[in-house]
Design a protein around this motif. Structure first.
Motif, PDB file in Angstrom:
ATOM      1  N   SER A  71       1.138  -1.528  -0.313  1.00 28.25           N
ATOM      2  CA  SER A  71       0.083   0.014  -0.013  1.00 28.25           C
ATOM      3  C   SER A  71       1.063   1.098   0.105  1.00 28.25           C
ATOM      4  N   SER A  72       0.511   2.924  -0.327  1.00 26.85           N
ATOM      5  CA  SER A  72       1.183   3.668  -0.362  1.00 26.85           C
ATOM      6  C   SER A  72       1.648   4.648   0.392  1.00 26.85           C
ATOM      7  N   ASP A  73       0.419   3.434   1.887  1.00 34.74           N
ATOM      8  CA  ASP A  73       0.566   3.744   3.545  1.00 34.74           C
ATOM      9  C   ASP A  73       1.979   2.938   3.822  1.00 34.74           C
ATOM     10  N   HIS A  74       2.216   1.660   3.550  1.00 34.92           N
ATOM     11  CA  HIS A  74       3.258   0.767   3.979  1.00 34.92           C
ATOM     12  C   HIS A  74       3.745   0.672   3.054  1.00 34.92           C
ATOM     13  N   PRO A  75       4.614   1.607   1.720  1.00 33.58           N
ATOM     14  CA  PRO A  75       5.649   0.452   1.010  1.00 33.58           C
ATOM     15  C   PRO A  75       6.776  -0.847   1.246  1.00 33.58           C
ATOM     16  N   ALA A  76       7.259  -0.719   0.301  1.00 29.31           N
ATOM     17  CA  ALA A  76       8.167  -1.691   0.823  1.00 29.31           C
ATOM     18  C   ALA A  76       9.900  -1.171   0.506  1.00 29.31           C
ATOM     19  N   SER A  77      10.503  -1.939   0.927  1.00 32.79           N
ATOM     20  CA  SER A  77      12.094  -0.646   1.258  1.00 32.79           C
ATOM     21  C   SER A  77      12.327  -0.494  -0.168  1.00 32.79           C
ATOM     22  N   PRO A  78      12.922   0.737   0.056  1.00 33.38           N
ATOM     23  CA  PRO A  78      14.649   0.240  -1.505  1.00 33.38           C
ATOM     24  C   PRO A  78      14.939  -0.566  -2.050  1.00 33.38           C
ATOM     25  N   GLU A  79      15.307  -0.880  -0.665  1.00 38.14           N
ATOM     26  CA  GLU A  79      16.666  -2.320  -1.398  1.00 38.14           C
ATOM     27  C   GLU A  79      16.037  -3.320  -1.462  1.00 38.14           C
ATOM     28  N   PHE A  80      14.834  -3.633  -1.239  1.00 38.42           N
ATOM     29  CA  PHE A  80      13.610  -4.777  -1.574  1.00 38.42           C
ATOM     30  C   PHE A  80      13.452  -4.847  -3.027  1.00 38.42           C
ATOM     31  N   PHE A  81      13.925  -3.565  -3.899  1.00 36.80           N
ATOM     32  CA  PHE A  81      13.349  -4.052  -5.635  1.00 36.80           C
ATOM     33  C   PHE A  81      14.681  -3.900  -5.660  1.00 36.80           C
ATOM     34  N   GLU A  82      15.764  -3.508  -5.631  1.00 39.94           N
ATOM     35  CA  GLU A  82      17.285  -3.519  -6.004  1.00 39.94           C
ATOM     36  C   GLU A  82      17.476  -4.889  -6.210  1.00 39.94           C
ATOM     37  N   ASN A  83      16.944  -6.083  -5.177  1.00 35.70           N
ATOM     38  CA  ASN A  83      17.677  -7.148  -5.316  1.00 35.70           C
ATOM     39  C   ASN A  83      17.270  -7.980  -6.762  1.00 35.70           C
ATOM     40  N   GLU A  84      18.519  -8.844  -7.125  1.00 34.37           N
ATOM     41  CA  GLU A  84      18.040  -8.991  -8.505  1.00 34.37           C
ATOM     42  C   GLU A  84      17.383 -10.021  -8.793  1.00 34.37           C
ATOM     43  N   MET A  85      16.738 -10.835  -7.737  1.00 40.70           N
ATOM     44  CA  MET A  85      15.682 -11.190  -8.444  1.00 40.70           C
ATOM     45  C   MET A  85      14.727 -10.180  -9.125  1.00 40.70           C
TER      46      MET A  85
END
Length: 263
Positions: A225-239
């Motif tokens: 959700s916009s109120d509880h987004p994932a961390s930037p590091e999560f989306f930087e994972n190679e997967m």
């Protein structure tokens, strides 16, 4: 009693080739000793071979005309003909909580729903066989990296070994369907625990395959959700640079656990 008229609203295509009917019925022999439940027997073209097998056997049929036909032509089944909707049944009541083999010439329009119900009752159904639309069978048996690999592939293969047995042509049905059919067999694998939250696993798989052309870092944003987004590091994972059809089942488990940390 006259023959049953195939009903379009029930997706009925009656198999007319007895050799193929027997071959499909014999697919249950890979799981011996267990009771068998046949879904949608119609006029009993498979039933006539299944009823001869030395094990408990029941059929479930939603079409009243077919139920009447079965009662007249298969008196041996006696009280083992269930007139009702398989999708609404409590499967624990069918054989008093005992495990059983599921089989049938499944209606094309609800075959996926049947297999999702199988998954919900996977501890009751160690083996499932039958005939479905060729395209659906390919999806169920497909491996990563293949364009047919999708939601059904992952969710079913997480718990079952899937065998594509043989193809069936349209001209052996009344009326002939517009597509090829295929016979498959699914047998429970050794997995008892996925190693992740199963409900979240399903949610992740469905979410990313609903946008299968996009990278995971794009499609997975819908989970948060916009109120509880994932961390930037999560989306930087190679997967996250990969697309869903490139992930194995074990990688989907890994991905689910990564998502769970962020929720």
């Amino acid at each position: 009693m006259k023959q049953v008229r195939p009903k379009k609203n029930l997706g009925q295509h009656f198999l007319t080739d007895l050799n193929i009917a027997k071959a499909i019925a014999d697919t249950v022999d890979a799981c011996p000793d267990l009771p068998v439940l046949e879904v949608g027997p119609g006029m009993g073209v498979m039933t006539q071979y299944l009823v001869e097998k030395p094990r408990p056997f029941k059929v479930v049929e939603i079409d009243r005309e077919s139920v009447a036909y079965l009662r007249e032509h298969f008196p041996r089944l006696d009280n083992n003909i269930i007139g009702g909707d398989f999708l609404r049944m409590d499967l624990r009541e069918v054989f008093d909580g005992q495990q059983f083999v599921l089989t049938g010439n499944y209606p094309y329009d609800i075959s996926s729903q049947i297999f999702f119900k199988m998954l919900d009752n996977k501890d009751l159904i160690p083996c499932c066989t039958g005939m479905i639309q060729h395209e659906v069978a390919l999806r169920m048996a497909s491996q990563p990296g293949n364009k047919q690999y999708g939601i059904l592939s992952v969710l079913i293969q997480a718990w079952y070994n899937v065998e594509y047995l043989f193809t069936v042509e349209p001209d052996v049905f009344n009326p002939p369907p517009k597509v090829q059919s295929a016979v498959i067999r699914m047998t429970r694998n050794e997995v008892t625990d996925l190693g992740c939250d199963e409900r979240l696993f399903r949610r992740v798989v469905k979410t990313v395959f609903n946008q299968r052309r996009k990278m995971l870092r794009v499609s997975l944003r819908q989970i948060f959700s916009s109120d509880h987004p994932a961390s930037p590091e999560f989306f930087e994972n190679e997967m996250m640079t990969r697309r869903p059809e490139q992930l194995s089942i074990s990688e989907f488990v890994e991905l689910t656990n990564k998502v769970a940390v962020q929720l």
